[in-house]
Design a protein around this motif. Structure first.
Motif, PDB file in Angstrom:
ATOM      1  N   ARG A  25       0.851  -1.186   0.000  1.00 53.99           N
ATOM      2  CA  ARG A  25       0.000   0.000   0.000  1.00 53.99           C
ATOM      3  C   ARG A  25       0.887   1.236   0.000  1.00 53.99           C
ATOM      4  N   LEU A  26       0.322   2.323  -0.497  1.00 54.67           N
ATOM      5  CA  LEU A  26       1.098   3.543  -0.717  1.00 54.67           C
ATOM      6  C   LEU A  26       0.596   4.664   0.178  1.00 54.67           C
ATOM      7  N   LEU A  27       1.512   5.448   0.724  1.00 55.82           N
ATOM      8  CA  LEU A  27       1.187   6.686   1.425  1.00 55.82           C
ATOM      9  C   LEU A  27       1.694   7.842   0.576  1.00 55.82           C
ATOM     10  N   VAL A  28       1.010   8.964   0.592  1.00 51.18           N
ATOM     11  CA  VAL A  28       1.451  10.139  -0.157  1.00 51.18           C
ATOM     12  C   VAL A  28       1.690  11.268   0.841  1.00 51.18           C
ATOM     13  N   LEU A  29       2.968  11.665   0.972  1.00 50.82           N
ATOM     14  CA  LEU A  29       3.385  12.576   2.044  1.00 50.82           C
ATOM     15  C   LEU A  29       4.226  13.719   1.493  1.00 50.82           C
ATOM     16  N   ARG A  30       4.403  14.731   2.312  1.00 48.02           N
ATOM     17  CA  ARG A  30       5.443  15.733   2.017  1.00 48.02           C
ATOM     18  C   ARG A  30       6.804  15.048   2.147  1.00 48.02           C
ATOM     19  N   GLY A  31       7.736  15.432   1.283  1.00 53.76           N
ATOM     20  CA  GLY A  31       9.053  14.798   1.306  1.00 53.76           C
ATOM     21  C   GLY A  31       9.716  14.835   2.670  1.00 53.76           C
ATOM     22  N   THR A  32       9.587  15.956   3.373  1.00 57.11           N
ATOM     23  CA  THR A  32      10.262  16.081   4.674  1.00 57.11           C
ATOM     24  C   THR A  32       9.700  15.106   5.697  1.00 57.11           C
ATOM     25  N   ASP A  33       8.489  14.611   5.481  1.00 56.99           N
ATOM     26  CA  ASP A  33       7.882  13.672   6.435  1.00 56.99           C
ATOM     27  C   ASP A  33       8.166  12.203   6.096  1.00 56.99           C
ATOM     28  N   VAL A  34       8.635  11.936   4.881  1.00 56.19           N
ATOM     29  CA  VAL A  34       8.857  10.537   4.483  1.00 56.19           C
ATOM     30  C   VAL A  34       9.871   9.837   5.392  1.00 56.19           C
ATOM     31  N   PRO A  35      11.066  10.445   5.648  1.00 59.49           N
ATOM     32  CA  PRO A  35      12.014   9.742   6.535  1.00 59.49           C
ATOM     33  C   PRO A  35      11.436   9.513   7.932  1.00 59.49           C
ATOM     34  N   THR A  36      10.605  10.421   8.405  1.00 56.73           N
ATOM     35  CA  THR A  36      10.010  10.272   9.740  1.00 56.73           C
ATOM     36  C   THR A  36       9.114   9.030   9.787  1.00 56.73           C
ATOM     37  N   TYR A  37       8.262   8.869   8.784  1.00 58.17           N
ATOM     38  CA  TYR A  37       7.391   7.686   8.739  1.00 58.17           C
ATOM     39  C   TYR A  37       8.211   6.402   8.686  1.00 58.17           C
ATOM     40  N   VAL A  38       9.272   6.424   7.863  1.00 55.06           N
ATOM     41  CA  VAL A  38      10.075   5.201   7.695  1.00 55.06           C
ATOM     42  C   VAL A  38      10.908   4.943   8.952  1.00 55.06           C
ATOM     43  N   ARG A  39      11.467   5.991   9.501  1.00 53.59           N
ATOM     44  CA  ARG A  39      12.294   5.860  10.715  1.00 53.59           C
ATOM     45  C   ARG A  39      11.497   5.229  11.856  1.00 53.59           C
ATOM     46  N   HIS A  40      10.232   5.636  12.004  1.00 51.94           N
ATOM     47  CA  HIS A  40       9.394   5.132  13.098  1.00 51.94           C
ATOM     48  C   HIS A  40       8.682   3.836  12.749  1.00 51.94           C
ATOM     49  N   GLY A  41       8.886   3.333  11.535  1.00 48.97           N
ATOM     50  CA  GLY A  41       8.250   2.079  11.140  1.00 48.97           C
ATOM     51  C   GLY A  41       6.778   2.233  10.784  1.00 48.97           C
ATOM     52  N   ALA A  42       6.298   3.496  10.681  1.00 45.53           N
ATOM     53  CA  ALA A  42       4.920   3.714  10.220  1.00 45.53           C
ATOM     54  C   ALA A  42       4.820   3.429   8.728  1.00 45.53           C
ATOM     55  N   ALA A  43       5.951   3.471   8.032  1.00 50.31           N
ATOM     56  CA  ALA A  43       6.074   2.962   6.663  1.00 50.31           C
ATOM     57  C   ALA A  43       7.311   2.074   6.646  1.00 50.31           C
ATOM     58  N   ASP A  44       7.275   1.023   5.818  1.00 50.36           N
ATOM     59  CA  ASP A  44       8.427   0.116   5.729  1.00 50.36           C
ATOM     60  C   ASP A  44       9.488   0.663   4.786  1.00 50.36           C
ATOM     61  N   LEU A  45       9.012   1.326   3.740  1.00 46.71           N
ATOM     62  CA  LEU A  45       9.910   1.865   2.717  1.00 46.71           C
ATOM     63  C   LEU A  45       9.486   3.296   2.378  1.00 46.71           C
ATOM     64  N   GLY A  46      10.407   4.046   1.781  1.00 45.04           N
ATOM     65  CA  GLY A  46      10.065   5.407   1.382  1.00 45.04           C
ATOM     66  C   GLY A  46      10.785   5.801   0.108  1.00 45.04           C
ATOM     67  N   VAL A  47      10.192   6.756  -0.601  1.00 46.55           N
ATOM     68  CA  VAL A  47      10.792   7.348  -1.798  1.00 46.55           C
ATOM     69  C   VAL A  47      10.977   8.824  -1.486  1.00 46.55           C
TER      70      VAL A  47
END
Ligand code: PRP
Length: 209
Positions: free
Chosen positions: A49-71
């Protein structure tokens, strides 16, 4: 979510270039992202599944495991620091340069520089490496305006075509880093779902043109 890999995407210009790449890897959102106000999207491919975020928030989601991967853009990874994430793939999209720029013909004196940028961490490191004393002014956009209005001597910003600099009487000076979009992976996710993530990374690598 068990059995589902969550991939956080950066909206805007990067998203436009990411979607064709994902499609070549067989990952297509179940509905049109551009015309939807939703922020989470199922895919035609089960298990992603895909999340659509501001770029500055992508590492935060991935760092906390709220997303597994990020672009996400390398500029954001450099600015935030990303040693706690895996970065297995340069997706080669949204290529640009992180540069210093100043009004055409400007030459640095010997005193302290005033530097306007949203990349204060990268800029601080760059000018320290150069042995230049500088003060940093954090802005969130339209950096090109700062020298024109006397707010700063130089800026540190993304340069693609150079048209924005030119239109505002500025010229690029020093290259700080070549930038492109990267795939990042949460380290705990990698330990939990190594086969699934490695398969996804391999498919994305094959989809690069
Ligand atoms: C970026 C950057 C420059 C511009 C450079 O802004 O901050 O303003 O693109 O592109 P160019 O060299 O092709 O003119 P962007 O449009 O991504 O918006 P932002 O200010 O939100 O970062």
């Amino acid at each position: 979510m068990p059995g589902v890999l969550t991939l956080a995407l950066t909206k805007g210009r990067i998203l436009k270039e990411t979607l064709p790449l994902l499609a070549r890897a067989g990952i297509v959102p179940a509905e049109d992202i551009a015309s939807s106000r939703k922020l989470v999207f199922d895919c035609t491919r089960p298990g992603v599944r895909l999340l659509v975020l501001r770029g500055t928030d992508v590492p935060t989601y991935v760092r906390h495991g709220a997303a597994d991967l990020g672009v996400v853009g390398k500029d954001i990874l450099l600015e935030q620091g990303a040693d706690d994430l895996y970065e297995p793939l340069d997706l080669g999209i949204a290529r640009c340069r992180l540069m210093t720029a100043a009004p055409v013909g400007w030459s640095p004196g010997v005193g302290r520089l005033r530097v306007a940028t949203k990349f204060t961490t990268v800029a601080r490191q760059f000018f320290a490496d150069q042995g230049r004393h500088a003060d940093f002014i954090k802005l969130y956009g339209a950096m090109e305006l700062a020298p024109l209005m006397g707010l700063a001597d130089v800026i540190v910003d993304i340069v693609d075509t150079g048209n924005t600099l030119k239109a505002n009487g500025l010229e690029p000076l020093d290259l700080i880093a070549d930038i492109s979009t990267r795939l990042v992976v949460n380290k705990a996710s990698m330990r939990s779902y190594p086969l699934e993530i490695e398969a996804l990374v391999a498919e994305l690598r094959e989809a690069l043109v």
